[in-house]
Design an enzyme around this catalytic site. Sequence first.
Site, PDB file in Angstrom:
ATOM      1  CE  LYS A 156       4.001  -3.206   3.265  1.00  0.00           C
ATOM      2  NZ  LYS A 156       2.917  -4.101   3.470  1.00  0.00           N
TER       3      LYS A 156
ATOM      4  N   GLY B 157       4.090  -0.170  -4.641  1.00  0.00           N
ATOM      5  CA  GLY B 157       5.129  -1.420  -4.678  1.00  0.00           C
ATOM      6  C   GLY B 157       6.343  -0.916  -4.160  1.00  0.00           C
TER       7      GLY B 157
ATOM      8  CD  GLU C 112       2.562  -5.215   6.864  1.00  0.00           C
ATOM      9  OE1 GLU C 112       2.874  -5.823   5.789  1.00  0.00           O
ATOM     10  OE2 GLU C 112       1.581  -4.475   6.589  1.00  0.00           O
TER      11      GLU C 112
ATOM     12  CG  ASN D 112      -4.833   1.380  -3.010  1.00  0.00           C
ATOM     13  OD1 ASN D 112      -3.782   2.066  -2.259  1.00  0.00           O
ATOM     14  ND2 ASN D 112      -4.509   0.038  -3.485  1.00  0.00           N
TER      15      ASN D 112
ATOM     16  NE  ARG E  50      -4.784   4.798  -6.125  1.00  0.00           N
ATOM     17  CZ  ARG E  50      -4.453   3.598  -6.306  1.00  0.00           C
ATOM     18  NH1 ARG E  50      -5.177   2.986  -7.343  1.00  0.00           N
ATOM     19  NH2 ARG E  50      -3.379   2.969  -5.917  1.00  0.00           N
TER      20      ARG E  50
HETATM   21  P1  ADP Z   1       1.976  -0.549  -2.001  1.00  0.00           P
HETATM   22  O1  ADP Z   1       1.133   0.368  -1.122  1.00  0.00           O
HETATM   23  O2  ADP Z   1       3.240  -0.024  -2.184  1.00  0.00           O
HETATM   24  O3  ADP Z   1       1.178  -1.240  -3.082  1.00  0.00           O
HETATM   25  P2  ADP Z   1       1.354  -2.924  -0.238  1.00  0.00           P
HETATM   26  O4  ADP Z   1       1.492  -2.927   1.172  1.00  0.00           O
HETATM   27  O5  ADP Z   1      -0.026  -2.720  -0.867  1.00  0.00           O
HETATM   28  O6  ADP Z   1       2.445  -1.817  -0.981  1.00  0.00           O
HETATM   29  O7  ADP Z   1       2.115  -4.177  -0.676  1.00  0.00           O
HETATM   30  C1  ADP Z   1       2.223  -4.528  -2.098  1.00  0.00           C
HETATM   31  C2  ADP Z   1       2.713  -5.949  -2.349  1.00  0.00           C
HETATM   32  O8  ADP Z   1       3.858  -5.961  -1.644  1.00  0.00           O
HETATM   33  C3  ADP Z   1       1.789  -6.999  -1.845  1.00  0.00           C
HETATM   34  O9  ADP Z   1       0.614  -7.285  -2.774  1.00  0.00           O
HETATM   35  C4  ADP Z   1       2.573  -8.118  -1.626  1.00  0.00           C
HETATM   36  O10 ADP Z   1       3.223  -8.845  -2.756  1.00  0.00           O
HETATM   37  C5  ADP Z   1       3.835  -7.428  -1.047  1.00  0.00           C
HETATM   38  N1  ADP Z   1       3.744  -7.431   0.222  1.00  0.00           N
HETATM   39  C6  ADP Z   1       3.490  -6.303   1.330  1.00  0.00           C
HETATM   40  N2  ADP Z   1       3.558  -6.772   2.428  1.00  0.00           N
HETATM   41  C7  ADP Z   1       3.824  -8.026   2.535  1.00  0.00           C
HETATM   42  C8  ADP Z   1       4.195  -8.922   3.782  1.00  0.00           C
HETATM   43  N3  ADP Z   1       3.918  -8.629   4.936  1.00  0.00           N
HETATM   44  N4  ADP Z   1       4.706 -10.054   3.317  1.00  0.00           N
HETATM   45  C9  ADP Z   1       4.912 -10.553   2.001  1.00  0.00           C
HETATM   46  N5  ADP Z   1       4.486  -9.715   0.929  1.00  0.00           N
HETATM   47  C10 ADP Z   1       4.139  -8.376   1.064  1.00  0.00           C
END
Ligand code: ADP
Length: 455
Positions: free
Chosen positions: A158, A165, A200, A290, A292
């Site tokens: 990430k 997303g 992760e 988030n 906001r």
């Molecule tokens: P962003 O900031 O781009 O929205 P997030 O960390 O909030 O990223 O994650 C967005 C989505 O990605 C989550 O709702 C989930 O669907 C998927 N996701 C994130 N981390 C994981 C993980 N460790 N395992 C599986 N899916 C994940």
Amino acid sequence: MFNKVLIANRGEIAVRVIRACRDLGIRTAAVYSEADRDALHVRLADEAFCIGPPAARDSYLHIPNIIATAELLGADAIHPGYGFLAENPHFAEICQDCKITFIGPPPEAIHKMGNKAAARQMMRKAGIPVVPGSPGPVRDEAAALAVARTTGYPLLIKAAAGGGGRGMRVVQSPADLRGAFAAAGQEAAAAFGSAELYIEKYLTEPRHIEVQILADGRGNVVAIGERDCSIQRRHQKLLEESPAVGLSPRLRRALLRAAVRAATVVGYVNAGTVEFLVEGTNHLYFIEMNTRIQVEHPVTEMVTNIDLVKEQIKIAAGERLSLPREIEAHGHAIECRINAEDPARDFLPSPGQITAFIPPGGPGIRVETHAFTGYTIPPYYDSLIAKVIAWGRDRDEAIARMRRALGEFDIGGIQTTIPFHLQVLDNAFFRKGEVYVNFVQRRIDLGPAGRPRSA
Ligand code: ADP
């Protein structure tokens, strides 16, 4: 209370903020790009000022133009909405320096949560579970391989500065990891201006459950309930609901407690959302905060009767929160994001002129939109054109009302995600409350060209 609020945003959220200001008796100033001259937020605000050409970097992201406009029009506060400058600590700081109140958290809190790798580390120290993975940022491929030896595969690379997303890559094996790490770094640098990455474990079937919080900076931090945002496509939310179906009271309490703790640890003030992944019936993992207002805030409003945008403004004006510590949810609410995208063509953006626009209504239906008949959707910004929110005494009633509303909603001239939502609402697994982040991939047959089957 403020005299005049400048709204540094466009689209439905600008309209939403104008309405909250009006309910509070505050004057509003809209800003707009040359592509948004005919936009609804421009018409609804008390005053409107053009801040630049269509490209967001020259208008909605152009800090000097926005600050100069606020000063020119005598605005004493700026509401950033979501997206654009909402999570830019630098912008919040400039507002502060110019003695304009930023309606949002302090720059330090935005900064602390803005780096997702650092936020993860901070939360872990505070005793909040995070997804197993790297303790902090991962410097190079060798370090990534070392993390993978303890985390196992599949894993997720990430971007620390990622969002919306984007900036995520699933890796299945050490061989995959070698190429993926460098490519992810380059992508992150190009998209977010930072190549920093973290790792992760990739959870296979988690739910995305997030907690809305409000904090007044006087020691009151309140959790305003949870939202399930598991219905996603490519990690982007499409349908959200509150409360989260089938959540045990114990896990729900644990989520709310963790969210309050997360907000407290960073000295949070104003409205924010703490996002978790939930696995099985017992395990919660912090993923990010988030800092906001969220697109999906109305589902929380519908079940709690709290106007979150009004609360944001009141908190920024220095008012004390006057909410009970335990907020109860009444009934059930679902939100469908209606995007100008063609689900039959892999959700290809479908900008253009809306030739007919007849929104639904009736009991339990709320529509948040900036669209109208004759409106031309500019190609420069995101594709969200409306949010339909259905409230019911229970989930079944909310689903029935949403189906009715989407069936009524007449949008001509462009393609929208309405057929996709109807397909989800009709799905037997969704109806049973069986949701997880890869639901769409697993349960919705988008057909060979991404076409939803007819309902
Ligand atoms: P962003 O900031 O781009 O929205 P997030 O960390 O909030 O990223 O994650 C967005 C989505 O990605 C989550 O709702 C989930 O669907 C998927 N996701 C994130 N981390 C994981 C993980 N460790 N395992 C599986 N899916 C994940």
